[in-house]
Scaffold this motif. Structure first.
Motif, PDB file in Angstrom:
ATOM      1  N   ASN A 169       0.841  -1.183   0.000  1.00  0.00           N
ATOM      2  CA  ASN A 169       0.000   0.000   0.000  1.00  0.00           C
ATOM      3  C   ASN A 169       0.886   1.246   0.000  1.00  0.00           C
ATOM      4  OD1 ASN A 169      -1.398   2.270   1.673  1.00  0.00           O
ATOM      5  ND2 ASN A 169      -3.073   0.956   0.975  1.00  0.00           N
ATOM      6  N   GLU A 170       0.622   2.160  -0.929  1.00  0.00           N
ATOM      7  CA  GLU A 170       1.494   3.328  -1.086  1.00  0.00           C
ATOM      8  C   GLU A 170       1.520   4.200   0.156  1.00  0.00           C
ATOM      9  OE1 GLU A 170       0.520   5.506  -4.576  1.00  0.00           O
ATOM     10  OE2 GLU A 170       0.975   3.854  -5.954  1.00  0.00           O
ATOM     11  N   GLY A 189      -0.106  -6.912   8.107  1.00  0.00           N
ATOM     12  CA  GLY A 189      -1.435  -6.333   8.202  1.00  0.00           C
ATOM     13  C   GLY A 189      -1.583  -5.460   9.439  1.00  0.00           C
ATOM     14  N   GLU A 190      -2.540  -4.527   9.387  1.00  0.00           N
ATOM     15  CA  GLU A 190      -2.694  -3.537  10.445  1.00  0.00           C
ATOM     16  C   GLU A 190      -3.096  -4.144  11.781  1.00  0.00           C
ATOM     17  OE1 GLU A 190      -5.353  -0.530   9.191  1.00  0.00           O
ATOM     18  OE2 GLU A 190      -4.020   0.277   7.645  1.00  0.00           O
ATOM     19  N   VAL A 201      -3.237 -14.472   3.500  1.00  0.00           N
ATOM     20  CA  VAL A 201      -3.533 -13.089   3.862  1.00  0.00           C
ATOM     21  C   VAL A 201      -2.296 -12.324   4.333  1.00  0.00           C
ATOM     22  CG1 VAL A 201      -4.789 -11.680   5.555  1.00  0.00           C
ATOM     23  CG2 VAL A 201      -5.975 -13.483   4.316  1.00  0.00           C
ATOM     24  N   SER A 202      -1.276 -13.006   4.832  1.00  0.00           N
ATOM     25  CA  SER A 202      -0.084 -12.295   5.296  1.00  0.00           C
ATOM     26  C   SER A 202       0.599 -11.528   4.164  1.00  0.00           C
ATOM     27  CB  SER A 202       0.910 -13.270   5.934  1.00  0.00           C
ATOM     28  OG  SER A 202       1.371 -14.218   4.988  1.00  0.00           O
ATOM     29  N   CYS A 203       0.422 -11.961   2.918  1.00  0.00           N
ATOM     30  CA  CYS A 203       1.016 -11.268   1.765  1.00  0.00           C
ATOM     31  C   CYS A 203      -0.031 -10.589   0.886  1.00  0.00           C
ATOM     32  CB  CYS A 203       1.809 -12.256   0.902  1.00  0.00           C
ATOM     33  SG  CYS A 203       3.334 -12.851   1.661  1.00  0.00           S
ATOM     34  N   HIS A 204      -1.290 -10.874   1.132  1.00  0.00           N
ATOM     35  CA  HIS A 204      -2.357 -10.317   0.290  1.00  0.00           C
ATOM     36  C   HIS A 204      -3.426  -9.712   1.191  1.00  0.00           C
ATOM     37  CE1 HIS A 204      -0.692 -12.216  -3.332  1.00  0.00           C
ATOM     38  NE2 HIS A 204      -0.484 -13.284  -2.584  1.00  0.00           N
ATOM     39  N   ASN A 205      -3.110  -8.526   1.727  1.00  0.00           N
ATOM     40  CA  ASN A 205      -4.031  -7.858   2.641  1.00  0.00           C
ATOM     41  C   ASN A 205      -4.181  -6.389   2.261  1.00  0.00           C
ATOM     42  OD1 ASN A 205      -1.778  -6.388   4.060  1.00  0.00           O
ATOM     43  ND2 ASN A 205      -1.231  -8.494   4.624  1.00  0.00           N
ATOM     44  N   ASP A 206      -4.840  -5.609   3.101  1.00  0.00           N
ATOM     45  CA  ASP A 206      -5.090  -4.198   2.784  1.00  0.00           C
ATOM     46  C   ASP A 206      -3.805  -3.392   2.647  1.00  0.00           C
ATOM     47  OD1 ASP A 206      -7.791  -4.702   2.856  1.00  0.00           O
ATOM     48  OD2 ASP A 206      -7.990  -4.187   4.976  1.00  0.00           O
ATOM     49  N   SER A 207      -2.795  -3.709   3.461  1.00  0.00           N
ATOM     50  CA  SER A 207      -1.550  -2.947   3.448  1.00  0.00           C
ATOM     51  C   SER A 207      -0.497  -3.535   2.524  1.00  0.00           C
ATOM     52  CB  SER A 207      -0.980  -2.857   4.871  1.00  0.00           C
ATOM     53  OG  SER A 207      -1.876  -2.198   5.734  1.00  0.00           O
ATOM     54  N   LYS A 208      -0.546  -4.826   2.323  1.00  0.00           N
ATOM     55  CA  LYS A 208       0.454  -5.507   1.500  1.00  0.00           C
ATOM     56  C   LYS A 208      -0.270  -6.407   0.517  1.00  0.00           C
ATOM     57  CE  LYS A 208       4.397  -8.699   1.865  1.00  0.00           C
ATOM     58  NZ  LYS A 208       5.159  -9.571   2.792  1.00  0.00           N
ATOM     59  N   LYS A 267       0.421  -8.134  -2.589  1.00  0.00           N
ATOM     60  CA  LYS A 267       1.325  -8.637  -3.621  1.00  0.00           C
ATOM     61  C   LYS A 267       0.538  -8.966  -4.886  1.00  0.00           C
ATOM     62  CE  LYS A 267       5.503  -8.854  -1.748  1.00  0.00           C
ATOM     63  NZ  LYS A 267       6.674  -8.210  -2.353  1.00  0.00           N
ATOM     64  N   GLY A 268       1.057  -8.524  -6.022  1.00  0.00           N
ATOM     65  CA  GLY A 268       0.351  -8.736  -7.286  1.00  0.00           C
ATOM     66  C   GLY A 268      -0.974  -8.021  -7.337  1.00  0.00           C
ATOM     67  N   GLN A 269      -1.114  -6.962  -6.501  1.00  0.00           N
ATOM     68  CA  GLN A 269      -2.354  -6.182  -6.427  1.00  0.00           C
ATOM     69  C   GLN A 269      -3.549  -7.048  -6.042  1.00  0.00           C
ATOM     70  OE1 GLN A 269      -2.852  -3.933 -10.065  1.00  0.00           O
ATOM     71  NE2 GLN A 269      -0.679  -3.391 -10.157  1.00  0.00           N
ATOM     72  N   LEU A 270      -3.267  -8.136  -5.323  1.00  0.00           N
ATOM     73  CA  LEU A 270      -4.321  -9.067  -4.930  1.00  0.00           C
ATOM     74  C   LEU A 270      -4.533  -9.015  -3.423  1.00  0.00           C
ATOM     75  CD1 LEU A 270      -6.285 -11.383  -5.592  1.00  0.00           C
ATOM     76  CD2 LEU A 270      -4.352 -12.968  -5.347  1.00  0.00           C
ATOM     77  N   ASN A 271      -5.760  -8.749  -3.020  1.00  0.00           N
ATOM     78  CA  ASN A 271      -6.131  -8.693  -1.609  1.00  0.00           C
ATOM     79  C   ASN A 271      -7.113  -9.827  -1.320  1.00  0.00           C
ATOM     80  OD1 ASN A 271      -6.910  -8.111   0.979  1.00  0.00           O
ATOM     81  ND2 ASN A 271      -7.612  -6.036   0.571  1.00  0.00           N
ATOM     82  N   LEU A 272      -6.669 -10.785  -0.508  1.00  0.00           N
ATOM     83  CA  LEU A 272      -7.512 -11.929  -0.178  1.00  0.00           C
ATOM     84  C   LEU A 272      -8.041 -11.858   1.247  1.00  0.00           C
ATOM     85  CD1 LEU A 272      -5.373 -14.787  -1.797  1.00  0.00           C
ATOM     86  CD2 LEU A 272      -7.407 -13.672  -2.736  1.00  0.00           C
ATOM     87  N   ALA A 273      -7.954 -10.665   1.847  1.00  0.00           N
ATOM     88  CA  ALA A 273      -8.368 -10.502   3.243  1.00  0.00           C
ATOM     89  C   ALA A 273      -9.871 -10.294   3.382  1.00  0.00           C
ATOM     90  CB  ALA A 273      -7.623  -9.331   3.888  1.00  0.00           C
TER      91      ALA A 273
END
Length: 476
Positions: free
Chosen positions: A71-72, A131-132, A181-188, A190-196
């Motif tokens: 997340n920028e 994640g937050e 989810v550790s790599c695909h969440n709101d803050s991180k 990866k690959g612009q994929l959010n699985l949270a």
């Protein structure tokens, strides 16, 4: 870009240096100031190396951020605090090195600022990676409320039947949370994929067809979790634990079902294989190759003592499996009624029982039928007859039975097909005919019947066990 990412990944290694060095020197400075101790000049060198390591951590962190997937806003905040740590460390290095007397107030302010920046940088770095909610994930509700997070949701009711399970909440979400989810969440992402969350899953990532259109061949998610673990595109990445075979089968079923985000399971619509995988995922059925019996506490010492008193060799199955392997095969005398009574007294703890050459009687065999957790029974070279086999039919968990060299006939083989859990039986050098074996195998193909010589049967069994262990090691 690959070279930049190669060096950038050293950020997670180097960042521990400024944390340790600057934390230590800050605490020493506080101690020196509060207790009016003489300040050692060596602290100037410590500040210097803390500043140098912080600068390198910033450079490597910037290189890592170029790879994207974060997340920028989170990157900006973490970067700002990280640079502030380095700048403060440089100021402290120059100030303490070139100014002989630094006032207590200024020292305390700078050191306190340094500690605050260190903790803030670490906190936002953890948010980006995990994640937050990472730090407060297991915190009590009052702590989560103070930190500005929602209280824990009430746990979902325990699932006792497969038809009760919510497809997303009970089946899919726990798998994604544990593995993705550790790599695909709101803050991180990866690959612009959010699985949270459901919205992120529906949106997908930068590669089209994250879930596919009901076909596994079109699903990028399924492709990634089924690649060779050494493939750089394999997920979960970075050495994280891969999904189990059961989890992969569950995700495959979900994708083929159209990736529903709500609704309960309908067991009647499931294939036998899908129902098994989903039941294992929900904990309603044991995993393949899992210990089939319920977990129990440590076996009481008096139980083992009573068995040993009757000249049984006794050992536990494994360090975390509190069931007994009981062996009488080394005795040259016929097994006594007292020994059988000891077995019955310990019936809840015995999983493996070896009674080779024990000269056990038909009446004693009937007593053995009271062992509810018996998985493996060896009656090789004993006078067991068809009558004795009928008395064992009530054993609910018996999977392995060795009857080599006994007095059974084709009648026993037909009885064995009615054992609820039996998977393997050895009938070499008995009255069982090959014709009966062929008929039984046709009726119950899941039952393996071996009519080999005793040595060959044992060799085959030991070889199969060894191959099973090697297969498990390879899978790990």
């Amino acid at each position: 870009m690959d070279l930049i990412q190669f060096f950038g990944r050293f950020h997670v290694l180097v960042l521990h240096l400024p944390i340790g060095i600057l934390l230590l020197v800050a605490l020493i400075e506080i101690h020196t100031t509060l207790f009016q101790k003489e300040r050692a000049k060596l602290l100037n060198q410590v500040w210097f190396w803390g500043a140098v390591s912080a600068i390198f951590a910033c450079i490597l962190g910037y290189m890592l951020s170029l790879g994207g997937g974060y997340n920028e806003n989170a990157v900006f905040i973490h970067k700002s605090f990280g640079i502030s740590v380095a700048v403060t460390a440089i100021i402290c290095t120059l100030l303490f090195s070139y100014k002989k007397n630094v006032g207590k107030l200024l020292t305390s302010a700078l050191v306190s600022l340094q500690l605050f920046l260190l903790f803030a940088t670490g906190h936002y770095g953890a948010n980006m990676t995990h994640g937050e909610t990472y730090l407060v994930e297991h915190a009590p509700n009052f702590v989560r409320t103070i930190a500005g997070f929602e209280p824990h949701k009430a746990p979902r009711p325990a699932i006792t039947q497969i038809d009760q399970a919510d497809i997303y909440l009970d089946i899919v979400q726990p798998i994604l949370k544990a593995n993705c989810v550790s790599c695909h969440n709101d803050s991180k992402a990866k690959g612009q994929l959010n699985l949270a969350n459901i919205e992120g899953i529906k949106k997908g990532g930068k590669i089209e067809h994250t879930l596919g259109d009901g076909k596994l061949s079109n699903s990028e998610l399924y492709k990634r979790i089924t690649l060779d673990e050494h493939d750089k595109k394999f997920m979960p990445a970075e050495g994280k634990t891969p999904l189990t075979d059961t989890q992969v089968k569950t995700i495959a079923w979900w994708i083929k079902a159209g990736a529903p985000m709500s609704g309960t399971l309908q067991a009647s619509t499931l294939s036998k294989e899908d129902k098994k995988a989903l039941s294992q995922t929900l904990g309603l059925a044991p995993a393949d190759n899992a210990w089939p019996l319920a977990k129990r506490t440590e076996v009481p010492g008096e139980v083992i003592g009573q068995l040993q008193k009757q000249e049984f060799l006794v050992k536990t199955i494994a360090s975390k499996i509190n069931y007994l392997d009981v062996d009488y095969s080394s005795n040259l005398q016929a097994i006594s009624d007292d020994a059988i009574s000891a077995l019955v007294s310990a019936k809840d703890y015995i999983a493996y029982l070896n009674l080779i050459n024990s000269q056990i009687t038909q009446e004693q065999i009937a007593e053995i039928s009271q062992l509810p957790n018996l998985l493996r029974l060896r009656l090789n070279k004993t006078p067991v007859s068809d009558e004795g086999i009928r008395s064992l039919q009530t054993l609910p968990n018996l999977e392995y039975l060795n009857l080599f060299g006994t007095q059974i006939s084709d009648s026993s083989l037909r009885t064995l097909t009615e054992f609820p859990s039996l998977k393997q039986v050895y009938v070499g050098q008995t009255g069982v005919t090959q014709t009966a074996i062929s008929e039984i195998v046709a009726i119950k193909p899941d039952l393996q019947v071996f009519a080999l010589s005793n040595k060959l049967a044992e060799f085959q069994e030991s070889t199969k066990q060894a191959l099973g262990k090697e297969t498990k090691k390879a899978a790990k």
